[in-house]
Design a protein around this motif. Structure first.
Motif, PDB file in Angstrom:
ATOM      1  N   TYR A  11       0.848  -1.192   0.000  1.00 10.50           N
ATOM      2  CA  TYR A  11       0.000   0.000   0.000  1.00 10.50           C
ATOM      3  C   TYR A  11       0.883   1.241   0.000  1.00 10.50           C
ATOM      4  CZ  TYR A  11      -4.350   2.488   1.058  1.00 10.50           C
ATOM      5  OH  TYR A  11      -5.468   3.294   1.003  1.00 10.50           O
ATOM      6  N   VAL A  12       0.803   2.001  -1.054  1.00  5.79           N
ATOM      7  CA  VAL A  12       1.645   3.199  -1.149  1.00  5.79           C
ATOM      8  C   VAL A  12       1.005   4.335  -0.351  1.00  5.79           C
ATOM      9  CG1 VAL A  12       2.542   4.961  -2.719  1.00  5.79           C
ATOM     10  CG2 VAL A  12       2.499   2.551  -3.415  1.00  5.79           C
ATOM     11  N   ILE A  13       1.803   4.941   0.504  1.00  5.32           N
ATOM     12  CA  ILE A  13       1.261   6.035   1.305  1.00  5.32           C
ATOM     13  C   ILE A  13       1.604   7.366   0.644  1.00  5.32           C
ATOM     14  CG2 ILE A  13       1.296   7.136   3.574  1.00  5.32           C
ATOM     15  CD1 ILE A  13       1.726   4.410   4.768  1.00  5.32           C
TER      16      ILE A  13
ATOM     17  N   VAL B 235     -15.027   5.438  -5.050  1.00  2.00           N
ATOM     18  CA  VAL B 235     -14.717   4.115  -5.582  1.00  2.00           C
ATOM     19  C   VAL B 235     -13.261   4.026  -6.063  1.00  2.00           C
ATOM     20  CG1 VAL B 235     -15.592   4.758  -7.861  1.00  2.00           C
ATOM     21  CG2 VAL B 235     -15.526   2.366  -7.216  1.00  2.00           C
ATOM     22  N   GLY B 236     -12.646   2.882  -5.806  1.00  2.00           N
ATOM     23  CA  GLY B 236     -11.296   2.628  -6.316  1.00  2.00           C
ATOM     24  C   GLY B 236     -10.185   3.387  -5.623  1.00  2.00           C
ATOM     25  N   LEU B 237     -10.452   3.951  -4.445  1.00  2.00           N
ATOM     26  CA  LEU B 237      -9.420   4.739  -3.767  1.00  2.00           C
ATOM     27  C   LEU B 237      -8.643   3.949  -2.709  1.00  2.00           C
ATOM     28  CD1 LEU B 237     -11.137   8.235  -3.400  1.00  2.00           C
ATOM     29  CD2 LEU B 237      -9.529   7.445  -5.130  1.00  2.00           C
ATOM     30  N   GLY B 238      -8.965   2.659  -2.554  1.00  2.00           N
ATOM     31  CA  GLY B 238      -8.134   1.842  -1.663  1.00  2.00           C
ATOM     32  C   GLY B 238      -8.746   1.497  -0.316  1.00  2.00           C
ATOM     33  N   LYS B 239     -10.077   1.610  -0.195  1.00  2.00           N
ATOM     34  CA  LYS B 239     -10.720   1.292   1.083  1.00  2.00           C
ATOM     35  C   LYS B 239     -10.589  -0.195   1.409  1.00  2.00           C
ATOM     36  CE  LYS B 239     -14.765   2.722  -0.365  1.00  2.00           C
ATOM     37  NZ  LYS B 239     -14.422   3.192  -1.725  1.00  2.00           N
ATOM     38  N   THR B 240     -10.944  -1.023   0.435  1.00  2.00           N
ATOM     39  CA  THR B 240     -10.920  -2.465   0.688  1.00  2.00           C
ATOM     40  C   THR B 240      -9.495  -2.942   0.958  1.00  2.00           C
ATOM     41  OG1 THR B 240     -12.876  -2.777  -0.663  1.00  2.00           O
ATOM     42  CG2 THR B 240     -11.513  -4.712  -0.305  1.00  2.00           C
ATOM     43  N   HIS B 241      -8.555  -2.432   0.179  1.00  2.00           N
ATOM     44  CA  HIS B 241      -7.160  -2.825   0.371  1.00  2.00           C
ATOM     45  C   HIS B 241      -6.710  -2.496   1.807  1.00  2.00           C
ATOM     46  CE1 HIS B 241      -2.900  -3.099  -1.514  1.00  2.00           C
ATOM     47  NE2 HIS B 241      -2.793  -3.175  -0.207  1.00  2.00           N
ATOM     48  N   LEU B 242      -6.998  -1.293   2.244  1.00  2.00           N
ATOM     49  CA  LEU B 242      -6.557  -0.865   3.576  1.00  2.00           C
ATOM     50  C   LEU B 242      -7.232  -1.693   4.673  1.00  2.00           C
ATOM     51  CD1 LEU B 242      -4.620   1.204   4.638  1.00  2.00           C
ATOM     52  CD2 LEU B 242      -6.454   2.885   4.707  1.00  2.00           C
TER      53      LEU B 242
ATOM     54  N   LYS C 198       5.138   0.933  -7.792  1.00  2.00           N
ATOM     55  CA  LYS C 198       5.012  -0.189  -6.839  1.00  2.00           C
ATOM     56  C   LYS C 198       4.391  -1.409  -7.527  1.00  2.00           C
ATOM     57  CE  LYS C 198       5.075  -1.661  -2.549  1.00  2.00           C
ATOM     58  NZ  LYS C 198       6.269  -1.530  -1.705  1.00  2.00           N
ATOM     59  N   LYS C 199       3.345  -1.171  -8.289  1.00  2.00           N
ATOM     60  CA  LYS C 199       2.661  -2.294  -8.960  1.00  2.00           C
ATOM     61  C   LYS C 199       3.608  -2.965  -9.952  1.00  2.00           C
ATOM     62  CE  LYS C 199      -1.455  -1.325  -7.211  1.00  2.00           C
ATOM     63  NZ  LYS C 199      -2.105  -2.137  -6.240  1.00  2.00           N
ATOM     64  N   ILE C 200       4.410  -2.156 -10.619  1.00  2.00           N
ATOM     65  CA  ILE C 200       5.345  -2.683 -11.600  1.00  2.00           C
ATOM     66  C   ILE C 200       6.431  -3.511 -10.918  1.00  2.00           C
ATOM     67  CG2 ILE C 200       7.164  -1.975 -13.215  1.00  2.00           C
ATOM     68  CD1 ILE C 200       5.304   0.433 -13.863  1.00  2.00           C
TER      69      ILE C 200
ATOM     70  N   ASN D  92      -9.137   7.384 -10.251  1.00  2.00           N
ATOM     71  CA  ASN D  92      -8.913   6.585  -9.045  1.00  2.00           C
ATOM     72  C   ASN D  92      -7.868   5.516  -9.318  1.00  2.00           C
ATOM     73  OD1 ASN D  92     -10.134   3.982  -9.877  1.00  2.00           O
ATOM     74  ND2 ASN D  92     -11.991   5.213  -9.990  1.00  2.00           N
ATOM     75  N   ILE D  93      -7.525   4.773  -8.271  1.00  2.00           N
ATOM     76  CA  ILE D  93      -6.408   3.835  -8.380  1.00  2.00           C
ATOM     77  C   ILE D  93      -6.814   2.581  -9.145  1.00  2.00           C
ATOM     78  CG2 ILE D  93      -4.713   2.532  -7.028  1.00  2.00           C
ATOM     79  CD1 ILE D  93      -5.388   4.845  -4.867  1.00  2.00           C
ATOM     80  N   ARG D  94      -8.071   2.229  -9.054  1.00  2.00           N
ATOM     81  CA  ARG D  94      -8.505   1.055  -9.809  1.00  2.00           C
ATOM     82  C   ARG D  94      -8.342   1.296 -11.317  1.00  2.00           C
ATOM     83  NH1 ARG D  94     -13.821  -0.696  -7.787  1.00  2.00           N
ATOM     84  NH2 ARG D  94     -12.527  -1.206  -6.006  1.00  2.00           N
ATOM     85  N   ASP D  95      -8.721   2.490 -11.780  1.00  2.00           N
ATOM     86  CA  ASP D  95      -8.560   2.818 -13.198  1.00  2.00           C
ATOM     87  C   ASP D  95      -7.083   2.835 -13.586  1.00  2.00           C
ATOM     88  OD1 ASP D  95     -11.252   3.039 -13.388  1.00  2.00           O
ATOM     89  OD2 ASP D  95     -11.324   5.217 -13.580  1.00  2.00           O
ATOM     90  N   LEU D  96      -6.270   3.337 -12.665  1.00  2.97           N
ATOM     91  CA  LEU D  96      -4.837   3.421 -12.911  1.00  2.97           C
ATOM     92  C   LEU D  96      -4.273   2.013 -13.111  1.00  2.97           C
ATOM     93  CD1 LEU D  96      -2.858   5.838 -12.778  1.00  2.97           C
ATOM     94  CD2 LEU D  96      -2.406   5.231 -10.416  1.00  2.97           C
ATOM     95  N   GLU D  97      -4.700   1.113 -12.240  1.00  2.00           N
ATOM     96  CA  GLU D  97      -4.240  -0.267 -12.314  1.00  2.00           C
ATOM     97  C   GLU D  97      -4.752  -0.937 -13.587  1.00  2.00           C
ATOM     98  OE1 GLU D  97      -5.316  -2.228  -8.721  1.00  2.00           O
ATOM     99  OE2 GLU D  97      -3.651  -3.637  -8.893  1.00  2.00           O
ATOM    100  N   ALA D  98      -5.984  -0.643 -13.954  1.00  2.00           N
ATOM    101  CA  ALA D  98      -6.567  -1.256 -15.152  1.00  2.00           C
ATOM    102  C   ALA D  98      -5.772  -0.834 -16.390  1.00  2.00           C
ATOM    103  CB  ALA D  98      -8.036  -0.849 -15.287  1.00  2.00           C
TER     104      ALA D  98
HETATM  105  P1  ADP Z   1     -12.112   0.685  -2.977  1.00  2.00           P
HETATM  106  O1  ADP Z   1     -12.416  -0.426  -2.021  1.00  2.00           O
HETATM  107  O2  ADP Z   1     -11.946   2.009  -2.290  1.00  2.00           O
HETATM  108  O3  ADP Z   1     -13.080   0.766  -4.115  1.00  2.00           O
HETATM  109  P2  ADP Z   1      -9.785  -0.920  -3.537  1.00  2.00           P
HETATM  110  O4  ADP Z   1      -9.253  -1.090  -2.163  1.00  2.00           O
HETATM  111  O5  ADP Z   1     -10.504  -2.062  -4.136  1.00  2.00           O
HETATM  112  O6  ADP Z   1     -10.698   0.383  -3.624  1.00  2.00           O
HETATM  113  O7  ADP Z   1      -8.580  -0.459  -4.472  1.00  2.00           O
HETATM  114  C1  ADP Z   1      -8.615  -0.554  -5.890  1.00  2.00           C
HETATM  115  C2  ADP Z   1      -7.281  -1.030  -6.388  1.00  2.00           C
HETATM  116  O8  ADP Z   1      -6.296  -0.044  -6.182  1.00  2.00           O
HETATM  117  C3  ADP Z   1      -6.780  -2.276  -5.677  1.00  2.00           C
HETATM  118  O9  ADP Z   1      -6.184  -3.127  -6.596  1.00  2.00           O
HETATM  119  C4  ADP Z   1      -5.761  -1.761  -4.686  1.00  2.00           C
HETATM  120  O10 ADP Z   1      -4.730  -2.702  -4.451  1.00  2.00           O
HETATM  121  C5  ADP Z   1      -5.215  -0.542  -5.395  1.00  2.00           C
HETATM  122  N1  ADP Z   1      -4.806   0.503  -4.453  1.00  2.00           N
HETATM  123  C6  ADP Z   1      -5.596   1.394  -3.837  1.00  2.00           C
HETATM  124  N2  ADP Z   1      -4.883   2.236  -3.064  1.00  2.00           N
HETATM  125  C7  ADP Z   1      -3.607   1.859  -3.184  1.00  2.00           C
HETATM  126  C8  ADP Z   1      -2.372   2.340  -2.637  1.00  2.00           C
HETATM  127  N3  ADP Z   1      -2.332   3.399  -1.806  1.00  2.00           N
HETATM  128  N4  ADP Z   1      -1.235   1.707  -2.984  1.00  2.00           N
HETATM  129  C9  ADP Z   1      -1.263   0.665  -3.829  1.00  2.00           C
HETATM  130  N5  ADP Z   1      -2.370   0.167  -4.382  1.00  2.00           N
HETATM  131  C10 ADP Z   1      -3.543   0.739  -4.075  1.00  2.00           C
END
Ligand code: ADP
Ligand code: MG
Length: 459
Positions: free
Chosen positions: A128-130, A161-168, A294-296, A318-324
């Motif tokens: 998780y990148v801070i 959405v996609g901002l990292g709630k579930t991940h955290l 980090k993902k790379i 958001n981060i999900r789009d970035l990852e996609a």
């Molecule tokens: P949300 O639950 O808020 O919709 P997710 O937790 O599912 O979002 O995050 C979407 C994607 O982005 C996941 O693949 C997650 O690993 C990644 N992600 C979100 N925040 C970060 C972060 N700070 N560092 C690395 N990856 C992140």
């Protein structure tokens, strides 16, 4: 518990894994058999605990994700060790009888493993990148992990959405799973609701209560789903009090601040707001670059910095789009056998970059449509004049921008006349109040939103 038939999904899941691994590797590790299922659980027999542990570690996420995409349900896989089956399928006289291996584990540790089925192994703190957008939330999550039930209880993480709630949230679960004896339950509010309804229908409430009121850590994801679900809200309220009074850690996530939830009882709202509420904002450009890097690094592939810069600049929602976007590039390079260059990235991500969600036009479009609708100019809306005929449409544009875009209140304030984010929040509150007091307001706003969407689809 009612039986469900998921054998077809199971077979397809195995086909999928076979395709990924190749026949030879597959036949070495995957002699498993479908036994039975309930709605959210498939029981699979497997010959040895060694195989079970290997599969859990390396393939469980993949299998459960495949099952989910096939069935649209969260289904966890439970393994049953079956030595008869092993004798038949893979005779090995030297093997330690498996029932011994199982009985060595205390019932408590078995239980713990089952609940962990819901956590994704890769949702950890070290991945998780801070950045500036999530420091507070990440620190709160780490404090909770170190001191569950005591640091901040409950912890509520909210954001779009996609901002990292579930991940955290799952990072907390994974940390505690690996570093404590705590029993952890992670569940989405939707699954919690379904399980609750089913338990009522099948007269299984005692076991439902047992499960949720006697866990050490309860992680409930996406509580906005509970709006309008009065029965589930009531049950969660009692679950909450039981856990809270026993000093058990509770964590929630929500897609908006609790105060903005509708059709939720006040007493439950007040519980959600009791501990610490922290928000996740969209990441800025530097953080987006850091996340991509980090993902790379995790995927261990080479992507030039200029491509990272290009993607970070153009995907800001958001981060999900970035990852996609990243996954699309990697897939392209693997399938076509070409390395990723600035040129291929531009070419492959053209549509992604042009989508309305990524485009900076959207707040502009909102302002333009609303100005037209109220016979004002764009400058009126962005300006400082405080006459009522201007103030209301101005507040409305902030409200609608908040509703239909992914922009933060800071970004919206910035785009609409360089205002502060508190002004945007205040405007949203006023419009919400108008919606509550004026029955016609909701449909007026919906009409405007429709026009904006049509407009932005055309432009
Ligand atoms: P949300 O639950 O808020 O919709 P997710 O937790 O599912 O979002 O995050 C979407 C994607 O982005 C996941 O693949 C997650 O690993 C990644 N992600 C979100 N925040 C970060 C972060 N700070 N560092 C690395 N990856 C992140
Ligand atoms: Mg989520």
């Amino acid at each position: 518990m009612a039986e469900w038939d998921y054998e077809l999904f199971w077979n397809k899941t195995m086909d999928h894994i076979r395709g990924e691994l190749g026949e030879q590797e597959f036949s070495l590790g995957f002699n498993m058999k479908y036994i039975r299922a309930t709605e959210h659980e498939i029981v699979i027999s497997i010959p040895t605990s060694l195989q079970r542990d290997m599969i859990k570690k390396r393939y469980l996420n993949n299998m459960e994700n495949t099952l989910k995409s096939l069935s649209n349900k969260n289904i966890s896989i439970v393994f049953e060790i079956n030595s008869d089956y092993k004798d038949k399928e893979a005779p090995n006289p030297q093997a330690v009888p498996e029932n011994k291996a199982v009985s060595r584990e205390s019932p408590r540790s078995e239980k713990k493993k089952e609940s962990n089925f819901q956590l994704r192994e890769d949702y950890t703190f070290d991945k998780y990148v801070i950045g500036e957008n999530n420091t507070f939330a990440a620190n709160a999550a780490m404090a909770v992990s170190r001191n569950p039930g005591n640091a901040y209880n409950p912890l509520l993480i909210y954001g779009g959405v996609g901002l990292g709630k579930t991940h955290l949230m799952q990072a907390i679960g994974n940390y505690l799973f690996n570093n404590s004896e705590n029993k952890i339950i992670y569940i989405t509010a939707e699954s919690f609701t379904n399980e609750f309804i089913q338990s009522v229908q099948e007269n299984r409430m005692p076991s439902f209560k047992n499960k949720y009121r006697y866990t050490d850590v309860l992680l409930i994801d996406d509580i906005h789903f509970l709006q309008n679900k009065a029965g589930t809200q009531e049950e969660l309220f009692y679950t909450f009090d039981a856990l809270y009074n026993a000093k058990k850690q509770i964590v929630f996530t929500c897609d908006r601040p609790v105060s903005e939830l509708k059709n939720l009882t006040d007493r439950l709202k007040s519980r959600f707001e009791m501990g610490l509420n922290v928000d996740l904002q969209p990441p800025n450009y530097e953080t987006r670059c850091a996340i991509l890097k980090k993902k790379i690094e995790i995927k261990n592939i080479a992507i030039p910095d200029e491509v990272i810069a290009l993607v970070s600049k153009n995907v800001s929602s958001n981060i999900r789009d970035l990852e996609a976007a990243l996954i699309k590039l990697i897939a392209y390079s693997e399938l076509v056998g070409k390395s990723i260059t600035l040129e291929t990235a531009r070419q492959q991500l053209k549509d992604v970059f042009a989508s309305p969600r990524q485009s900076n036009m959207s707040i502009e479009t909102i302002v333009r449509v609303i100005a037209e609708n109220y016979s004002l100019t764009i400058n009126d809306l962005k300006g400082r004049k405080k006459t009522q005929n201007i103030v209301f449409p101005r507040q409305l544009s902030m409200y609608i921008a908040r509703q239909i875009t992914e922009y933060s209140t800071t970004e919206i304030g910035q785009a609409i006349g360089g205002r502060d984010h508190t002004t945007v929040m205040h405007s949203c509150n006023i419009i919400e109040e108008r919606i509550r007091s004026d029955p016609k307001m909701e449909s007026i706003i919906q009409n405007i939103i429709r026009t904006i969407k049509e407009y932005s689809a055309k432009s």
